[in-house]
Design a protein around this motif. Sequence first.
Motif, mmCIF file in Angstrom:
data_model
loop_
_atom_site.group_PDB
_atom_site.id
_atom_site.type_symbol
_atom_site.label_atom_id
_atom_site.label_comp_id
_atom_site.label_asym_id
_atom_site.label_seq_id
_atom_site.Cartn_x
_atom_site.Cartn_y
_atom_site.Cartn_z
ATOM 1 N N GLU A 148 0.799 -1.215 0.000
ATOM 2 C CA GLU A 148 0.000 0.000 0.000
ATOM 3 C C GLU A 148 0.837 1.273 0.000
ATOM 4 O O GLU A 148 0.309 2.363 -0.187
ATOM 5 C CB GLU A 148 -0.933 0.010 1.216
ATOM 6 C CG GLU A 148 -1.944 -1.130 1.206
ATOM 7 C CD GLU A 148 -2.876 -1.101 2.405
ATOM 8 O OE1 GLU A 148 -3.746 -1.962 2.483
ATOM 9 O OE2 GLU A 148 -2.700 -0.179 3.248
ATOM 10 N N GLN B 193 3.345 4.157 -1.307
ATOM 11 C CA GLN B 193 3.667 4.755 -2.587
ATOM 12 C C GLN B 193 5.152 4.557 -2.896
ATOM 13 O O GLN B 193 5.997 4.724 -2.015
ATOM 14 C CB GLN B 193 3.347 6.261 -2.567
ATOM 15 C CG GLN B 193 1.866 6.583 -2.459
ATOM 16 C CD GLN B 193 1.110 6.195 -3.702
ATOM 17 O OE1 GLN B 193 1.704 6.079 -4.766
ATOM 18 N NE2 GLN B 193 -0.188 5.956 -3.557
ATOM 19 N N ARG C 171 -1.923 12.848 -6.420
ATOM 20 C CA ARG C 171 -2.398 11.484 -6.593
ATOM 21 C C ARG C 171 -3.854 11.495 -7.050
ATOM 22 O O ARG C 171 -4.626 12.387 -6.707
ATOM 23 C CB ARG C 171 -2.277 10.698 -5.278
ATOM 24 C CG ARG C 171 -0.848 10.584 -4.762
ATOM 25 C CD ARG C 171 -0.830 9.713 -3.507
ATOM 26 N NE ARG C 171 0.521 9.558 -2.996
ATOM 27 C CZ ARG C 171 1.078 10.367 -2.097
ATOM 28 N NH1 ARG C 171 0.385 11.382 -1.606
ATOM 29 N NH2 ARG C 171 2.314 10.152 -1.682
ATOM 30 N N ASN C 172 -4.228 10.487 -7.813
ATOM 31 C CA ASN C 172 -5.620 10.347 -8.253
ATOM 32 C C ASN C 172 -6.501 10.030 -7.053
ATOM 33 O O ASN C 172 -6.162 9.190 -6.220
ATOM 34 C CB ASN C 172 -5.732 9.226 -9.303
ATOM 35 C CG ASN C 172 -7.047 9.279 -10.063
ATOM 36 O OD1 ASN C 172 -8.116 9.249 -9.481
ATOM 37 N ND2 ASN C 172 -6.944 9.351 -11.378
ATOM 38 N N LYS C 173 -7.658 10.721 -6.961
ATOM 39 C CA LYS C 173 -8.534 10.533 -5.801
ATOM 40 C C LYS C 173 -9.309 9.214 -5.852
ATOM 41 O O LYS C 173 -9.875 8.799 -4.847
ATOM 42 C CB LYS C 173 -9.514 11.695 -5.680
ATOM 43 C CG LYS C 173 -10.505 11.796 -6.817
ATOM 44 C CD LYS C 173 -11.454 12.966 -6.597
ATOM 45 C CE LYS C 173 -12.489 13.060 -7.716
ATOM 46 N NZ LYS C 173 -13.406 14.196 -7.488
ATOM 47 N N ASP C 174 -9.366 8.561 -7.023
ATOM 48 C CA ASP C 174 -10.051 7.277 -7.151
ATOM 49 C C ASP C 174 -9.135 6.184 -6.598
ATOM 50 O O ASP C 174 -8.171 5.780 -7.234
ATOM 51 C CB ASP C 174 -10.410 7.008 -8.613
ATOM 52 C CG ASP C 174 -11.339 5.821 -8.773
ATOM 53 O OD1 ASP C 174 -11.893 5.660 -9.870
ATOM 54 O OD2 ASP C 174 -11.501 5.058 -7.812
ATOM 55 N N LYS C 175 -9.478 5.675 -5.422
ATOM 56 C CA LYS C 175 -8.633 4.668 -4.776
ATOM 57 C C LYS C 175 -9.144 3.244 -4.987
ATOM 58 O O LYS C 175 -8.574 2.300 -4.438
ATOM 59 C CB LYS C 175 -8.549 4.957 -3.273
ATOM 60 C CG LYS C 175 -7.893 6.288 -2.966
ATOM 61 C CD LYS C 175 -7.796 6.507 -1.472
ATOM 62 C CE LYS C 175 -7.119 7.843 -1.168
ATOM 63 N NZ LYS C 175 -7.009 8.097 0.291
ATOM 64 N N LYS D 287 -5.871 4.329 -9.340
ATOM 65 C CA LYS D 287 -5.374 4.553 -7.983
ATOM 66 C C LYS D 287 -3.848 4.675 -7.931
ATOM 67 O O LYS D 287 -3.297 5.172 -6.940
ATOM 68 C CB LYS D 287 -5.853 3.434 -7.065
ATOM 69 C CG LYS D 287 -5.238 2.070 -7.359
ATOM 70 C CD LYS D 287 -5.772 1.043 -6.385
ATOM 71 C CE LYS D 287 -5.142 -0.327 -6.616
ATOM 72 N NZ LYS D 287 -5.664 -1.335 -5.658
ATOM 73 N N HIS D 288 -3.145 4.237 -8.986
ATOM 74 C CA HIS D 288 -1.676 4.338 -9.015
ATOM 75 C C HIS D 288 -1.193 5.552 -9.805
ATOM 76 O O HIS D 288 0.026 5.762 -9.917
ATOM 77 C CB HIS D 288 -1.078 3.066 -9.627
ATOM 78 C CG HIS D 288 -1.348 1.825 -8.834
ATOM 79 N ND1 HIS D 288 -0.905 1.641 -7.548
ATOM 80 C CD2 HIS D 288 -2.051 0.706 -9.162
ATOM 81 C CE1 HIS D 288 -1.285 0.453 -7.111
ATOM 82 N NE2 HIS D 288 -2.001 -0.139 -8.063
ATOM 83 N N ARG E 72 -0.014 9.186 -10.720
ATOM 84 C CA ARG E 72 0.564 10.307 -9.975
ATOM 85 C C ARG E 72 1.134 11.339 -10.943
ATOM 86 O O ARG E 72 1.585 11.006 -12.044
ATOM 87 C CB ARG E 72 1.677 9.824 -9.043
ATOM 88 C CG ARG E 72 1.178 8.954 -7.906
ATOM 89 C CD ARG E 72 2.225 8.822 -6.819
ATOM 90 N NE ARG E 72 3.428 8.134 -7.291
ATOM 91 C CZ ARG E 72 4.564 8.055 -6.601
ATOM 92 N NH1 ARG E 72 4.650 8.646 -5.410
ATOM 93 N NH2 ARG E 72 5.594 7.411 -7.076
#
Length: 412
Positions: A13, A15, A39-43, A49-50, A52
Amino acid sequence: MAAATWQYRGDAEAQPAALVRFSNGRLQQSDSLQFTVYRNKDKVHPRKKHRRILVSETERLSYVGNNFSSGVRKSNSLCRYFVGVLDKDSGQMEVYNAEIFNMQPLLSDNIVTDDTRDYQTKSYREKMDLCIEAFGTSKQKRALNVRRMNAVGSDIVSTAVSKAAANVIDSKGVTALIQDVAQDDTQKISSFLPPCNEDAETPELVYKFEDILSPAEYEALQVPATAFVNITAEEIAKKTEDKSHCSFVLEQLKLLPAEGKSRDHKARCLWFLDTLVKFSCLKGIRKKHPLGPQCPQMISKKLMKNFTSLTYNEGSVQNLISTSMKAKISAYVIALALHINSFQIDLTVLQNDLKLPESRMLDIAKAMQLRISKAKGLPGLEDEQKHKLATLSLPLPVQKVSEGRRKRKRII
């Protein structure tokens, strides 16, 4: 110094560390360089989610890099990168996941101005189009270009049509155009009506029974109409309660002749009229026998051939009861009902059975040159509802088109 050992610290988890390279050279002084990570807010999404974006600024230029655009090196997806941090005293090395960012200079032409007054005045659609231009996928951008080209084409066509219409009106006149339109409407409507003999000497010959049911089709109705021939008062009451047949048929079943050929004839006509009404309520027809095995094959073929239009839908050809076909069925139902009930019918009852608006039903009746009058409804229907009576009488009324008519009604 002790023997060097290493330990992997790549938490799933966590980065990864950022390894940066500048596309236009090397930095001589990197101490004062600061980086910002977005970072993308969609986790939840496995790819988003990855994602940047890495931003850095120097005294002369600003740099931007990311790990998801088309400019990212393919080796990022084929290789894994690691960074090791060595403690010289203990000889321990901690290894972390890493990611390479290719930093591109952000030139002044790409910087958006702070003046947003023009943007605030744009509509929601225009703002969405700007977002698609900047961040949309290739498919979305192609769709945007096609929509804009179609809009331009529609404006050109609309302007050309308006000019052509103005020229026709100036040269021909409004009165002549209204008369031409009325004549065209009459010709279109007549193509969906039963054959009409305007020179007939009796009402029976205006819409001939043989044009509604051929002798062979009439003969094919003998078997299914037996249920109506042998029906009892108790069965009629039960069918009325269940609403298993249309209202017109249920009322006429109560008035069947006692016996003989006249009872058989009326029973056949009522069975076919009820079948027409049920058929008009269908939409897309995929089956060979949409009304079930009790309907004779000859009658099914007649319905499919004369009262449906072929269409292509979901990869297959199917029969469709379009608006014009619905009007045609209604016209044949009216013609048959006139033969059943001495050429005077309650038009509102048939309108409710066919599930048509009153204006549409009246248009069809007037096109068939019937005389329309008002009367109270039959017992058991809506209380005090004013019903329309349609009568076929000779001489046939002449259809007149008002010169000042601005709007026209169409049944197809």
